[in-house]
Write a protein that holds these residues in place. Structure first.
Motif, PDB file in Angstrom:
ATOM      1  N   GLY A 139       5.741   3.626  -2.371  1.00 58.92           N
ATOM      2  CA  GLY A 139       5.526   3.164  -0.996  1.00 58.92           C
ATOM      3  C   GLY A 139       5.846   4.248   0.021  1.00 58.92           C
ATOM      4  O   GLY A 139       5.057   4.532   0.917  1.00 58.92           O
ATOM      5  N   TRP A 140       6.981   4.880  -0.128  1.00 57.82           N
ATOM      6  CA  TRP A 140       7.447   5.842   0.878  1.00 57.82           C
ATOM      7  C   TRP A 140       6.442   6.972   1.092  1.00 57.82           C
ATOM      8  O   TRP A 140       6.179   7.379   2.224  1.00 57.82           O
ATOM      9  CB  TRP A 140       8.808   6.418   0.461  1.00 57.82           C
ATOM     10  N   SER A 143       3.759   6.076   3.547  1.00 55.99           N
ATOM     11  CA  SER A 143       4.188   5.560   4.845  1.00 55.99           C
ATOM     12  C   SER A 143       3.118   5.815   5.899  1.00 55.99           C
ATOM     13  O   SER A 143       2.574   6.927   5.989  1.00 55.99           O
ATOM     14  CB  SER A 143       5.471   6.272   5.290  1.00 55.99           C
ATOM     15  N   ASN A 165       6.154  -3.187   5.099  1.00 58.31           N
ATOM     16  CA  ASN A 165       7.386  -2.391   5.133  1.00 58.31           C
ATOM     17  C   ASN A 165       7.088  -0.895   5.314  1.00 58.31           C
ATOM     18  O   ASN A 165       7.866  -0.145   5.891  1.00 58.31           O
ATOM     19  CB  ASN A 165       8.053  -2.549   3.761  1.00 58.31           C
ATOM     20  N   TRP A 166       5.946  -0.501   4.748  1.00 58.09           N
ATOM     21  CA  TRP A 166       5.633   0.935   4.682  1.00 58.09           C
ATOM     22  C   TRP A 166       4.527   1.370   5.651  1.00 58.09           C
ATOM     23  O   TRP A 166       4.409   2.548   5.949  1.00 58.09           O
ATOM     24  CB  TRP A 166       5.260   1.316   3.237  1.00 58.09           C
ATOM     25  N   SER A 167       3.705   0.409   6.080  1.00 59.82           N
ATOM     26  CA  SER A 167       2.631   0.782   7.014  1.00 59.82           C
ATOM     27  C   SER A 167       2.203  -0.435   7.828  1.00 59.82           C
ATOM     28  O   SER A 167       2.249  -1.571   7.334  1.00 59.82           O
ATOM     29  CB  SER A 167       1.433   1.319   6.226  1.00 59.82           C
TER      30      SER A 167
END
Ligand code: FAD
Length: 304
Positions: A139-140, A143, A165-167
């Motif tokens: 995920g990170w 982003s 959460n990520w985008s």
């Protein structure tokens, strides 16, 4: 049979779980062999993320380094697939695919899982690079990108919401299915998730990086990553051969300290039930290693 083929512990599977168990058992001066068929689950990925001190390393380098670290503990590693394993009267008998036979007092299954990819044209060269299933693993790195989530039925809803959460730019693709309910659509809309129900013709990208999703109606949508939550299966049927209990999700049920329902048989890593991350697999391997050593100590202790 040569004594050479008799071990305290046979470990089947040389991923993070198996190798970390081997390290604990090697350091405990046990006679240990690890069999490995060379197909760790994350072999498609270029980076292994989320493992403190090894964050972002290549998964192959990680395994190679682990193998090198085991050398000084005299752990034997045999690069071959195990075909069968049986248990009788306190002894495990293991046959490799070339029909060589090995015996041990304890057995650790660390054979992992395999993934089923969605049937999408063009997915394979992108898998592990811009097509992923685990947001905690990848995920990170994605982003703020244009993230697609694939889910033919309602299965994609949770993952699409989670990816926020990520985008902020998340689109759920249902690939021609219309299984989302009105309340699902409202929830997704309220949380800023776009929905595309069109049937997918193919994924297009270059050098492993997704660039667009082309629909069967000819529309082309720019996307930089795709996440899916797919089915997993045991990589080997040894758990079934040995009579292990499985959960409804197809992983082996374990009790305290990675014990299975069979005496002297332990299961660690993705093959066992728990979170599927490399660091968790390694920790379970360490836990199984300690438990196995303690069981052997108990059995061998002189009491009179
Ligand atoms: C594309 C992808 C990317 C991922 N990225 C990450 C990440 O960034 N971070 C993270 O923490 N997790 C990641 N994961 C999850 C991670 O791969 C697993 O959690 C981890 O590999 C589990 O380790 P394991 O030792 O249980 O199993 P595995 O690593 O799968 O190792 C099992 C080993 O057992 C061997 N084996 C199986 N059957 C036999 C047999 N019969 N005889 C001999 N050997 C056998 C296999 O060849 C394999 O080498 C990713 C998964 C995938 C699919």
């Amino acid at each position: 049979m040569h004594d050479n083929n008799k071990y305290d512990v046979i470990i089947i599977g040389g991923g993070a779980a198996g190798l970390n168990a081997a390290m604990i058992l090697g350091r405990s001066r046990r006679k240990v062999v690890v069999f490995d068929s060379g197909k760790p689950r994350n072999r498609w990925a270029t980076n292994m993320n989320g493992f403190l001190s090894s964050d972002g390393v290549n998964p192959r380098d990680f395994i190679q380094k682990g193998r090198e670290e085991l050398r000084k503990y005299n752990v034997e590693i045999i690069d071959i697939e195990v075909a069968t394993a049986t248990y009788s009267k306190g002894i495990y008998v293991v046959n490799d695919v070339e029909d060589r036979v090995y015996h041990s007092r304890k057995l650790l299954l660390a054979t992992g899982l395999k993934d089923t990819l969605p049937e999408l044209e063009g997915i394979e060269p992108l898998y592990g690079k811009s097509v992923h299933h685990c947001p905690y693993c990848d995920g990170w790195e994605n982003s703020d990108k244009a993230i697609a989530v694939y889910g033919k039925d309602r299965s994609g809803i949770g993952q699409a919401l989670a990816m926020k959460n990520w985008s902020d730019d998340v689109t759920l693709y249902t690939d021609g299915t219309e299984k989302l309910r009105r309340e699902d659509m409202e929830l997704l809309k309220l949380n800023g998730v776009k929905v595309c129900t069109g049937a997918i013709a193919r994924l297009e990208g270059e050098e492993g990086m997704l660039q667009r999703i082309v629909l069967k109606n000819g529309e082309s949508r720019e996307q930089q990553a795709l996440f899916f939550s797919g089915e997993t299966k045991q990589q080997s049927d040894l758990g079934q051969q040995l009579g292990c209990e499985f959960t409804g999700k197809g992983v082996i049920k374990t009790r305290r300290l990675q014990r299975s329902n069979i005496p002297g048989l332990y299961v660690a890593g993705d093959a066992a039930r728990d979170m599927q991350l490399v660091i968790v697999a390694a920790a379970e391997g360490a836990r199984a290693g300690v438990a196995i050593n303690m069981e052997l100590q108990q059995e061998d202790r002189v009491r009179e």
